[in-house]
Design an enzyme around this catalytic site. Structure first.
Site, PDB file in Angstrom:
ATOM      1  CE  LYS A 103      -0.827   0.174   5.017  1.00 40.98           C
ATOM      2  NZ  LYS A 103      -0.096   1.419   5.262  1.00 40.98           N
ATOM      3  CB  THR A 104       4.068   2.213   1.614  1.00 37.66           C
ATOM      4  OG1 THR A 104       3.587   1.908   2.924  1.00 37.66           O
ATOM      5  CG2 THR A 104       4.930   3.458   1.675  1.00 37.66           C
ATOM      6  CG  ASP A 140      -1.290   4.620   4.781  1.00 37.05           C
ATOM      7  OD1 ASP A 140      -2.065   3.673   4.528  1.00 37.05           O
ATOM      8  OD2 ASP A 140      -0.084   4.464   5.033  1.00 37.05           O
ATOM      9  CD  GLU A 141      -1.944   1.915   8.445  1.00 36.25           C
ATOM     10  OE1 GLU A 141      -2.977   1.246   8.557  1.00 36.25           O
ATOM     11  OE2 GLU A 141      -0.812   1.407   8.350  1.00 36.25           O
ATOM     12  CD  GLN A 154      -3.140  -4.761   8.483  1.00 41.97           C
ATOM     13  OE1 GLN A 154      -2.055  -4.510   8.992  1.00 41.97           O
ATOM     14  NE2 GLN A 154      -3.319  -4.745   7.164  1.00 41.97           N
ATOM     15  NE  ARG A 166       2.071  -6.640  11.096  1.00 46.88           N
ATOM     16  CZ  ARG A 166       1.655  -5.967  10.030  1.00 46.88           C
ATOM     17  NH1 ARG A 166       2.384  -4.984   9.552  1.00 46.88           N
ATOM     18  NH2 ARG A 166       0.524  -6.272   9.428  1.00 46.88           N
TER      19      ARG A 166
END
Length: 724
Positions: A32-33, A218-219, A249, A604
């Site tokens: 996504k980044t 974002d997020e 998340q 992770r």
């Protein structure tokens, strides 16, 4: 087209969808980044949108720095005018520029958590209440909740439904008055005041709506109501809003993040385009499969099918130990086993846990066995006493109304001004309707008599402090930040003060490190350098300071681990009551968040996942036997490695585990030592054995290391080498 060449089809679709609202549901490790960075680059290079008309909001400063690095690679220096940063950082910039419209001094200081608690204690007392009966942290949580819902003190009081909420409302009211008097904002104010600014000043809002043709967030699953309202305000004209996130998340409801913001985005923006990023580039197939089974039991989610072209990888290792001490010993043993086989470095490993209190046993094990580690969210650099003191001097130089900073340093180093005198000073300032610093200035004015109720000695001490600060304020207009910091340290006598106390050398080294940080602002004008530095050090977070270059095992909470990745992940405390936390048992919504927390931890990992539990755990004053975490039973047995099924009481028949104890741990190096032997340790260097003592089925070795000091290590874990 070069910008699109590196992207998979779904990522390319997300980048090219530039008109109108876009919802990008991005699974963990799905890039996504990369998508956000390429979307900005596409807007600038292909669509010819000026960077000045783009705003990109990240969740952490670390993410903002990573984004900036990617953009420089993609479009070189042409994004200099892009608005990029966290919600708090962007709002702080807007308020410094436009805040006068709603009465905000552009020199405002930002209060961190410690500052807020200090001011809240005072607010509770001034509201006629006892801080011991009404804990400042509980009141702070209530106020943060109110601000996250855009409730003013008056709104909160009118909606209060209990006596505690009524008390919190009264304190909230006084707290805001003291913040205003100090020309200060807390973290929540940065967001709430920006929304209020745009509501009360339509012409300012119109200017920002016109400027920002494209908005990227974002997020998005971690936004609260205030942040969502701010986004809606800014995107109100063009509606070119692109939000990226993953409901699976969302783990910050305790920070008042609202999962409904992302779940209901398509209702608020019916014309929104939905793009799913489901290809994972981080984890092995088996790790993804394990994570998918864990999260699939949740109801509040948008289904997606994660997949990867990565290799199948290792099965998930589920381990049962007897106590939390053996749990920690297993982690150390397994890390050293993997390192010894050359499969990983220590820095590739992370140990994650639900609560900070769980780190104690882990830290003891890593210290005892001499294995290096780094603890995220220990005492943060900017929370250390000596750093807070120097920053308080600088904040008071920037804004003399800052009462929290004033009261912190007026007697540091000691000037003979005690708490009683400070209380009298605050009362005097309050009666006169002036800030404490102005009250000090009046006391410092030349006169033949002391200023009641202060004695001549106290009056002289207060006058001396005012003269010190007036001199520093005057010089701050001409000195760069490094020179100003040096002058503060010298003229206040702080160096002698800190070196004369406990751990003086270490604390002085911290101040020198602060000076290194200040050097980054040396080239700015004196006024801009001081303001930028103070804002930067206040908005830094725990994860922002994580040094990924150090070869040491990372100890970190599951909440802080979000956004990070490691080849090897150990999740400890996999027990009902720990993960999931016992407070979630009666709340289905909270239980789903606990499951999301476990999912975040597992995802992770790149190569290996260990899920570990203790049969008996002593934590926060009590010893209990907990059932295995219910999340373990969600993982099919074919995804788990292990031998014997644990047959203890309340065992989960569907969960394969293998038991571990210290006797089964591998012997990692030398097996026999005696006093006088010369040895070598990978981290501590050369040393001499002082003594050896039997400890159960191991041996404790006391070693004097040159330049390091005396260390106590367990022989089977110390990885020692005899030298002639």
């Amino acid at each position: 087209m070069d910008i699109l060449a590196e992207l998979n089809p779904a990522q390319r679709e997300a980048v090219e969808a530039i008109g109108g609202p876009v919802l990008i549901l991005a699974g963990p490790g799905s890039g996504k980044t990369r998508v956000i960075a390429h979307r900005v680059a596409y807007l600038v290079k292909v669509c010819r949108v000026s960077p000045r008309r783009i705003m990109a909001v990240t969740f952490t400063n670390k993410a903002a720095r990573e984004m900036e690095t990617r953009l420089h690679r993609l479009v070189s220096g042409s994004v200099r005018d892009l608005t990029l940063g966290t919600f708090h950082a962007i709002c702080a910039r807007i308020l410094r520029r436009e805040g006068k419209a709603i009465g905000i001094d552009p020199r405002f200081v930002i209060y961190d958590e410690e500052d807020q608690l200090s001011l809240l204690k005072r607010s509770i007392q001034e509201a006629g209440l006892d801080p011991k009966q009404y804990a400042p942290r509980a009141i702070r949580s209530a106020i943060t909740s109110a601000k996250s819902r855009l409730l003013t003190p008056q709104d909160y009081l009118e909606s209060s439904r209990s006596y505690f909420e009524e008390v919190a409302g009264r304190v909230y009211e006084r707290y805001q008055q003291l913040l205003t008097a100090s020309s200060a904002l807390d973290f929540d104010d940065l967001l709430m005041k920006a929304v209020q600014l745009f509501k009360q000043s339509p012409e300012i809002l119109s200017r920002y709506q016109e400027r920002y043709l494209h908005l990227l967030v974002d997020e998005f699953q971690d936004t609260n109501l205030t942040q969502y309202e701010l986004v809606k305000q800014l995107a109100g004209k063009y509606r070119n809003i692109c939000v990226v996130g993953d409901p699976d998340q969302s783990i910050y409801s305790w920070r008042f993040a609202d999962l409904r913001n992302i779940l209901n985005f398509e209702k608020d923006y019916p014309e929104a385009k939905l793009v799913l990023l489901e290809q994972n580039y981080r984890s092995t197939k088996l790790i993804l499969e394990t994570a998918s089974y864990i999260i699939s039991a949740n109801q509040q989610r948008k289904p997606k099918e994660l997949w990867t072209d990565n290799e199948p990888g290792e099965l998930t290792t589920v381990v049962e130990t007897y106590t939390e001490q053996e749990e920690a010993q297993f982690v150390v043993s397994e890390v050293e086993r993997l390192v010894g086989r050359g499969e990983v470095n220590r820095g590739d490993c992370a140990v994650m846990y639900r609560t900070n209190a769980q780190s104690r046993a882990l830290e003891e094990a890593f210290v005892r066995y001499g294995v290096p580690y780094k603890l995220v969210a220990g005492t943060r650099f900017y929370e250390r006493r000596e750093i807070k003191d120097i920053i308080a001097y600088l904040r008071l130089i920037q804004n003399s109304y800052d009462s929290v900073s004033l009261l912190r340093i007026i007697n540091v180093p000691q000037r003979g001004i005690g708490q009683r005198s400070l209380s009298q000073l605050s009362n005097r300032a309050r009666s006169a309707g002036v800030p404490e610093y102005r009250a000090l200035q009046l006391i410092a004015e030349p006169t033949d008599k002391p200023s009641p109720p202060f004695s001549s000695r106290i009056s002289r001490a207060m006058a001396g402090f005012v003269n010190l600060m007036e001199g520093l304020i005057a010089r701050s207009r001409e000195l760069n930040l490094v020179d100003l910091l040096d002058l503060v340290i010298e003229s206040s006598g702080y160096k002698e003060y800190i070196l004369g106390g406990l751990d003086g050398e270490e604390r002085w080294e911290n101040i020198l490190e602060l000076r290194t940080v200040a050097g980054q602002y040396r080239d700015l004008t004196p006024r801009d350098g001081l303001a930028a530095f103070l804002e930067g050090v206040t908005l830094v977070s725990d994860v922002d300071g994580l040094d990924e270059s150090v070869d040491a095992v990372t100890l970190i909470t599951l909440h802080q681990a979000k956004g990070l990745e490691f080849p090897v992940v150990f999740i400890v405390g996999m027990e009902d009551g720990i993960l999931p936390h016992f407070k979630s048992f009666d709340d289905p919504g909270q239980m789903e968040e606990e499951r999301r927390l476990c999912y975040v931890g597992v995802t992770r990992a790149k190569q290996r996942v260990y899920l570990i539990r203790a049969f008996r755990r002593s934590l926060m004053g009590s010893s209990t036997v907990n059932r295995p975490s219910r999340f373990l039973s969600d993982i099919p047995s074919h995804l788990i490695t292990g031998g014997a099924l644990w047959e203890g009481e309340d065992s989960l028949a569907a969960t394969a585990m293998y038991s571990w104890n210290r006797a089964s741990a591998p012997s990692l190096a030398v097996t026999e030592l005696k006093a006088g032997d010369h040895i070598r340790h990978a981290e501590f260097g050369d040393g001499v054995v002082v003594s050896c003592q039997p400890v159960k089925d191991d041996e404790e070795v006391v070693i004097a290391f040159a330049g390091v000091g005396v260390k106590r290590l367990l022989l089977s874990y110390a990885n020692l080498e005899k030298v002639e």
